[in-house]
Design an enzyme around this catalytic site. Structure first.
Site, PDB file in Angstrom:
ATOM      1  N   TYR A  61      43.363  45.731  30.720  1.00 17.48           N
ATOM      2  CA  TYR A  61      44.503  45.026  31.315  1.00 17.48           C
ATOM      3  C   TYR A  61      45.323  44.334  30.237  1.00 17.48           C
ATOM      4  CZ  TYR A  61      42.510  45.737  35.994  1.00 17.48           C
ATOM      5  OH  TYR A  61      42.014  46.286  37.155  1.00 17.48           O
ATOM      6  N   PRO A 231      45.553  45.702  47.752  1.00 13.61           N
ATOM      7  CA  PRO A 231      45.434  45.468  49.199  1.00 13.61           C
ATOM      8  C   PRO A 231      46.721  45.034  49.877  1.00 13.61           C
ATOM      9  CG  PRO A 231      44.573  43.578  48.002  1.00 13.61           C
ATOM     10  CD  PRO A 231      44.867  44.642  46.975  1.00 13.61           C
ATOM     11  N   LEU A 232      47.674  44.493  49.109  1.00 13.11           N
ATOM     12  CA  LEU A 232      48.939  44.049  49.692  1.00 13.11           C
ATOM     13  C   LEU A 232      49.997  45.155  49.701  1.00 13.11           C
ATOM     14  CD1 LEU A 232      49.100  40.438  48.230  1.00 13.11           C
ATOM     15  CD2 LEU A 232      48.952  41.046  50.656  1.00 13.11           C
ATOM     16  N   ALA A 233      49.599  46.356  49.298  1.00 17.33           N
ATOM     17  CA  ALA A 233      50.504  47.519  49.338  1.00 17.33           C
ATOM     18  C   ALA A 233      51.797  47.260  48.593  1.00 17.33           C
ATOM     19  CB  ALA A 233      50.778  47.921  50.787  1.00 17.33           C
ATOM     20  N   GLY A 235      53.567  44.793  48.409  1.00 22.74           N
ATOM     21  CA  GLY A 235      54.526  43.997  49.168  1.00 22.74           C
ATOM     22  C   GLY A 235      55.342  44.772  50.185  1.00 22.74           C
TER      23      GLY A 235
END
Length: 325
Positions: A61, A231-233, A235
């Protein structure tokens, strides 16, 4: 109330995880600036303020700068280390010269990677180490040697994988004395393969689903904590511009907004709560470093408990774009 698989293994953790991939600036070798440390500090404090105590890293990262930035926070606030669970990943090697990007689960590389991770974080141990992506050249016995050495030296407490199917997990587990604790995969309201795999058994439509047959069931049977990246796609259902998006996405975003208003919460909490409603006790890894967006996730666990079966299916069917068979 169901107990999370990690808690069953004695790992005290939060229902949500903060992903630290954005920390440290760009994906380059430029030095970390003070503003990057301040941005990370604000994100960590926002996470802590809503009960998040687990932080997800990987050695690649921002080219190692994410871990180094987090290390600055640990050095400035030594008491923080005992309050949090730190997870990192290794196994992805970036391209160098004529050598392409590749995966590496060799004993030497795993040991070298963990030493680098610990040095950048400025800590003596990792709570959890994940092998980042499946290596076609993986020898489970060689991996077991590496992980055994890390365990005996106190450098890593628990081990897991990322982006592996159930056959790969079983193959690796065959050589490990300790149970694999985690499998991190992409799952969200816009990445529905994990649900479609369940409903498309004995259907031609299932031929286009590539999540991994039996993966969810295997994880639940073996008490493997499933974590969801993305998990939030990005936004898509919680405020991102929808210009040019499909009608399916636009309609689902509108449904998320209506549910959020009805439940007096945020769209982020609805999107995460839908994922967390699954009986596999999925643990979302938030990918944002924006404090406001992190705090907007505060109600996710409450939503997961209160979301009705009808509401869950309404979101699923809306996002898939057509009725169930």
């Amino acid at each position: 109330m169901k107990i999370m698989p990690l808690e069953q293994r004695g790992i005290s953790t939060s229902r949500l995880i903060l992903g630290c991939m954005p920390f440290g600036g760009g994906w380059n070798r430029e030095p970390i600036e003070q503003q990057h440390i301040l941005e990370a500090e604000r994100a960590v404090d926002a996470a802590l303020s809503i009960g998040i105590s687990m932080f997800d890293h990987a050695d690649i990262y921002t080219m190692g700068k994410a871990e180094e930035t987090f290390g600055h926070l640990l050095k400035a606030r030594p008491s923080l280390r005992d309050q949090v669970v730190i997870q990192s990943k290794c196994g992805i090697r970036v391209a160098k010269g004529q050598v392409p990007g590749r995966y590496d689960f060799s004993k030497a590389y795993i040991l070298e990677s963990v030493n680098g991770i610990l040095q950048r974080l400025g800590t003596e141990y990792l709570d959890i180490l994940l092998l980042h992506r499946p290596d076609p050249l993986m020898d489970p016995n060689e991996v077991a040697e590496a992980l055994g050495k890390l365990k005996s030296s106190g450098k890593v407490r628990y081990f897991g994988v990322s982006n592996m199917n159930s056959s790969q997990v079983r193959f690796l587990q065959s050589a490990l004395p300790e149970a694999i604790a985690v499998n991190q995969l992409e799952m969200s309201l816009s990445k529905l393969d994990f649900v479609d795999q369940t409903v498309h058994v004995n259907q031609a439509e299932g031929n286009s689903v590539h999540f991994g047959e039996g993966l969810l069931e295997h994880a639940q049977l073996q008490r493997i904590q499933l974590q969801a990246w993305g998990p939030l796609a990005q936004g898509a259902f919680s405020g991102r511009s929808l210009e040019g998006e499909s009608e399916r996405v636009v309609q689902t975003a509108a449904l998320v907004t209506r549910l959020a208003e009805a439940k007096n919460t945020t769209p982020e909490a609805i999107v995460l709560g839908w994922l967390m409603r699954h009986p596999a006790m999925i643990q979302p890894v938030l990918g944002s470093s924006n404090p406001k967006r992190i705090i907007a996730c505060r109600d996710a666990e409450r939503v997961s408990v209160n979301l009705t079966r009808d509401e869950w299916y309404s979101l699923y069917v809306s996002s898939r774009g057509h009725a169930l068979p």
